[in-house]
Scaffold this motif. Structure first.
Motif, short mmCIF file in Angstrom:
data_model
loop_
_atom_site.label_atom_id
_atom_site.label_comp_id
_atom_site.label_asym_id
_atom_site.label_seq_id
_atom_site.Cartn_x
_atom_site.Cartn_y
_atom_site.Cartn_z
N ASP A 235 0.84 -1.19 0.00
CA ASP A 235 0.00 0.00 0.00
C ASP A 235 0.88 1.24 0.00
O ASP A 235 1.86 1.32 0.74
N PHE A 236 0.49 2.22 -0.81
CA PHE A 236 1.16 3.52 -0.84
C PHE A 236 0.08 4.56 -0.55
O PHE A 236 -0.75 4.85 -1.40
N ASP A 237 0.08 5.09 0.68
CA ASP A 237 -1.02 5.99 1.04
C ASP A 237 -0.65 7.45 0.80
O ASP A 237 0.42 7.77 0.27
N SER A 238 -1.55 8.34 1.20
CA SER A 238 -1.40 9.76 0.87
C SER A 238 -0.23 10.42 1.59
O SER A 238 0.20 11.51 1.23
N LEU A 239 0.31 9.78 2.63
CA LEU A 239 1.49 10.31 3.32
C LEU A 239 2.78 9.96 2.61
O LEU A 239 3.85 10.45 2.95
N CYS A 240 2.67 9.09 1.64
CA CYS A 240 3.85 8.63 0.91
C CYS A 240 4.23 9.68 -0.14
O CYS A 240 3.39 10.18 -0.87
N ASP A 241 5.51 10.00 -0.20
CA ASP A 241 6.00 11.00 -1.16
C ASP A 241 6.96 10.31 -2.14
O ASP A 241 8.03 9.84 -1.75
#
Length: 218
Positions: free
Chosen positions: A132-138
């Protein structure tokens, strides 16, 4: 035991045709009195009632099986999400070390929840499975050249709209979920040289990727 819907439909059509043929043939070749046809009418009403009850019961059983399957799939997704390895407490240096250890010689990362800064890192050729790559991931300027994503989820904006885009040359996405991925038209150009196979998209992202001819298998 689960009955295919096509089987039920075929059985119903065959039964109706058989009934019609039987009535037509008997009415042509046999001379029955009014009492016989009266009894036939009563029996037909009874048969129709039986078919109605059987059909409703069968529909209920099929619906129940479908609901059970949906519940089971939802449960598995929740368990998969809860069991993902969370590396959010690591600083970038430790994160890189842990990723290398987790990937091993096979260069495969499985079941990891990414929710931190991956900008300016290199993941060339890595295989991500059920991550999973969530919205906090840059992913700003992250090198994903040749990387493969299998059954991964991408949630929210994956890099700031004003930041540099990730490098996705020859990147492959297979059966991934991008239906919650927030991406502008400019950002979508990062996927121009990537390939998508059986993935889910937002309508906007789908149209943009389709213009790039990036969607290989729909």
């Amino acid at each position: 035991m689960e009955f295919p819907k096509s089987y039920i439909k075929t059985l119903s059509i065959v039964s109706i045709i058989f009934g019609v043929v039987l009535v037509v043939v008997t009415s042509i070749f046999f001379d029955y009195d009014e009492d016989f046809w009266g009894n036939i009418t009563v029996e037909l009403h009874g048969a129709l009632f039986d078919i109605l009850i059987f059909g409703l019961l069968l529909y209920w059983l099929l619906s129940r099986n479908e609901t059970a399957r949906n519940d089971e799939n939802a449960r598995k997704k929740i368990e998969s999400y809860l069991n993902k390895k969370n590396l959010s407490n690591l600083n970038k240096s430790d994160l890189v070390s842990q990723i290398k250890i987790a990937a091993g010689d096979a260069q495969v990362l499985t079941n990891i929840h990414f929710n931190h800064d991956l900008s300016h890192l290199s993941f060339q050729g890595l295989v991500f499975v059920e991550c999973d790559f969530d919205s906090l991931c840059d992913l700003s300027n992250t090198d994903l050249s040749g990387a493969v994503f299998k059954s991964c989820r991408f949630l929210g904006a994956l890099w700031p709209s004003s930041g540099p885009m990730p490098i996705m040359e020859s990147c492959i996405f297979r059966e991934c979920d991008l239906s919650q991925c927030s991406t502008s038209e400019d950002q979508a150009s990062a996927f121009e040289h990537a390939s998508f196979f059986k993935c889910n998209f937002t309508p906007e992202l789908y149209n943009m990727l389709d213009n790039y001819d990036s969607i290989k298998e729909k």
